[in-house]
Design an enzyme around this catalytic site. Structure first.
Site, mmCIF file in Angstrom:
data_model
loop_
_atom_site.group_PDB
_atom_site.id
_atom_site.type_symbol
_atom_site.label_atom_id
_atom_site.label_comp_id
_atom_site.label_asym_id
_atom_site.label_seq_id
_atom_site.Cartn_x
_atom_site.Cartn_y
_atom_site.Cartn_z
ATOM 1 N N THR A 258 89.881 -10.673 -123.826
ATOM 2 C CA THR A 258 88.783 -12.283 -123.343
ATOM 3 C C THR A 258 87.431 -12.130 -124.354
ATOM 4 O O THR A 258 86.645 -12.274 -124.137
ATOM 5 C CB THR A 258 88.435 -11.903 -122.002
ATOM 6 O OG1 THR A 258 88.296 -11.357 -121.976
ATOM 7 C CG2 THR A 258 90.058 -12.086 -121.421
ATOM 8 N N SER A 288 87.220 -18.033 -127.444
ATOM 9 C CA SER A 288 85.721 -17.522 -126.897
ATOM 10 C C SER A 288 85.695 -18.758 -126.262
ATOM 11 O O SER A 288 86.821 -19.728 -125.879
ATOM 12 C CB SER A 288 84.630 -17.710 -127.446
ATOM 13 O OG SER A 288 84.577 -18.758 -127.764
ATOM 14 N N CYS A 289 85.038 -18.713 -124.120
ATOM 15 C CA CYS A 289 84.744 -19.800 -123.804
ATOM 16 C C CYS A 289 84.692 -20.989 -124.277
ATOM 17 O O CYS A 289 85.343 -22.538 -123.958
ATOM 18 C CB CYS A 289 83.885 -19.856 -122.746
ATOM 19 S SG CYS A 289 82.498 -19.185 -123.153
ATOM 20 N N ARG A 370 70.685 -20.667 -125.625
ATOM 21 C CA ARG A 370 71.310 -20.387 -124.153
ATOM 22 C C ARG A 370 69.995 -21.090 -123.369
ATOM 23 O O ARG A 370 68.915 -20.913 -123.749
ATOM 24 C CB ARG A 370 71.192 -18.858 -123.977
ATOM 25 C CG ARG A 370 72.275 -17.910 -125.177
ATOM 26 C CD ARG A 370 73.877 -18.115 -124.538
ATOM 27 N NE ARG A 370 74.619 -17.694 -124.418
ATOM 28 C CZ ARG A 370 74.774 -15.928 -125.078
ATOM 29 N NH1 ARG A 370 74.458 -15.193 -123.713
ATOM 30 N NH2 ARG A 370 75.670 -15.851 -125.923
ATOM 31 N N ASN A 453 82.270 -21.905 -118.186
ATOM 32 C CA ASN A 453 82.312 -20.738 -119.281
ATOM 33 C C ASN A 453 82.987 -19.411 -118.143
ATOM 34 O O ASN A 453 82.718 -18.473 -119.071
ATOM 35 C CB ASN A 453 81.141 -21.136 -119.907
ATOM 36 C CG ASN A 453 79.856 -20.420 -119.088
ATOM 37 O OD1 ASN A 453 79.533 -21.183 -119.245
ATOM 38 N ND2 ASN A 453 79.329 -18.998 -118.677
#
Length: 481
Positions: A258, A288-289, A370, A453
């Protein structure tokens, strides 16, 4: 009778119909492995109000609200058929029936539309497939919730064990508590008990063995009755073939990562390139998300308009990899306090596009910021297209993709003018196109793509695992290609 009385009477009538839908949906699911969908959203284990809200959702994307009075006859028609394991979208049944001019009854039309899932055509119910979670963090616990939710539905996935490092006294109790309550995603839907003596968590009747190990090569899973299992590594500690191969122990047949895979590990985005997985592939990545969020709409745009180049800027919620307060971190900026700052950082999502869409020759660049929210991110995808178009054409195309294409489980669509990030917590789609801020001028298009996410990505992981296990059931009516 006043207008308000009319509205209330109409609501009570629809409420009664939705209430009568629940046992039919449940019986089809339990006894015939049929998952009833509404515009790709499962209605299994949903409340009366949730069923009504899901029907109303159609207004956002199709322009008119879909009523339970329209879909109920198709649901009833399904009960008369000898159905095998499948997913059946009663919204698509109702909408395609509206445009059918052959004069068929609802029962005749339904039988024809789902013929591939009936009688001699139906597939057999699958044997359950063992699943092991290696790691039990944010993604691990959400994947566990999804596996437990689907247990008994016939999808063949059964969570047998989780592998974690020992954490001291009452370790298993604390892990069960984190599964039971989540500050972002709410309460676990069901019951959880702990059998400390036998190191087990029992969730909705599913016995999950907790195995303590710091080394993948030290575990013999057959000792716990686990065989031919799919192991989901959600630690991200090993990302290349050599590292992930350590999981291929007795009892483990395949490993799913994941996180973005490195080297020759295939990066799979369900709905886009999952068909490339070969039966003998033992190791693969779910990317990835952010890759899962941008690749499906990127494919939808490339297929229709062509894409010459693009840039993605992700405004991403902070993650466990950052510090709560300023402290040392291996990365240059991630050591600064996550809840107090916007933090510029890197993203590998753009480079991962090449693995998921090898036929796309366009250069895609990317960066990430972020921000101080705990979940749900947005990707701003700026594209130079192969031809000129209009905003209306692009939105109509993406709306249709979200409703009727093979990507309808990956791409959602919203026209809500006041939508904000928290509205998309719990979304099961890889990304949600926000129509409002979409910009198109000539051959340039800018798309705004929300994505949970955590949970949306976990749903994509489960879809890949279902496909790998060979129990990804067909959907009817078949989506347009």
């Amino acid at each position: 009778m006043t207008v308000n009385d009319d509205s209330f009477t109409n609501w009570k009538t629809r409420e009664e119909i939705a209430e009568s839908m629940i046992p039919i949906i449940g019986k089809l699911h339990r006894e015939q492995d049929v998952t009833v969908l509404l515009h790709s959203r499962s209605l299994v284990n949903k409340s009366v109000v949730s069923i009504l809200k899901t029907h109303r959702f159609a207004r956002q994307i199709a322009g008119t609200e879909l009523s339970v009075t329209e879909t109920m006859p198709f649901l009833q028609a399904l009960t008369t058929l000898d159905l095998g394991p499948s997913q059946i979208d009663i919204a698509l049944l109702a909408e395609t029936y509206r445009t059918d001019d052959r004069g068929l009854s609802v029962e005749e039309f339904t039988a024809e539309a789902v013929a591939g899932a009936t009688g001699e055509n139906k597939i057999e119910r699958s044997e359950s497939r063992d699943v092991v979670l290696y790691g039990f963090g944010r993604i691990g616990r959400l994947v566990a919730r999804l596996l437990i939710e689907k247990a008994g539905s016939g999808n063949g996935l059964r969570l047998r064990a989780i592998v974690v490092r020992g954490g001291g006294d009452q370790d298993i109790v604390k892990r069960a508590s984190l599964l039971r309550r989540d500050s972002i995603h709410g309460q676990f839907q069901g019951t959880i008990t702990v059998d400390e003596a036998n190191s087990k968590i029992i969730a909705n009747g599913n016995e999950i063995k907790v195995i303590y190990s710091d080394d993948p090569t030290s575990v013999d899973y057959t000792a716990y009755g686990i065989n031919n299992a799919i192991l989901i590594d959600n630690t991200g500690k090993w990302r290349d073939r050599a590292g992930l191969s350590k999981h291929l122990r007795p009892g483990i047949a395949k490993v799913v990562l994941t996180a973005p895979g490195k080297g020759d590990v295939p990066n799979v985005v369900h709905g886009v390139n999952h068909d490339m997985i070969k039966p003998d592939d033992q190791i693969l990545s779910c990317a990835s998300c952010t890759t899962n969020a941008i690749v499906p709409p990127l494919k939808a745009m490339a297929d229709e308009y062509g894409v010459l180049r693009g840039h993605v800027e992700t405004i991403h919620s902070f993650t466990n990899d950052q510090n709560l307060l300023d402290n040392y971190h291996n990365s240059d900026r991630r050591g600064r306090s996550a809840p107090l700052n916007m933090v510029i950082t890197e993203t590998g999502a753009a480079s991962a596009v090449a693995k998921a869409l090898p036929d796309l020759k366009a250069t895609i660049t990317g960066s990430s910021i972020r921000v101080p929210v705990p979940d749900v991110s947005i990707a701003i995808l700026s594209l130079q297209l192969g031809r000129e178009t209009t905003r209306e054409e692009v939105l109509d195309h993406l709306r249709d993709v979200s409703l009727t294409s093979p990507l309808k489980r990956q791409i959602d669509f919203t026209t809500a003018p006041d939508a904000v990030s928290s509205d998309f917590i719990g979304s099961r789609h890889a990304s949600i196109v926000d129509a409002g801020p979409t910009k198109v001028e000539g051959d340039n298009a800018i798309l705004y793509l929300w994505y949970d996410n955590e949970f949306g990505y976990s749903c994509q992981v489960i879809r890949v695992v279902q496909h790998v296990s060979g129990v990804e059931y067909p959907t009817y009516p078949a989506p347009a290609v």
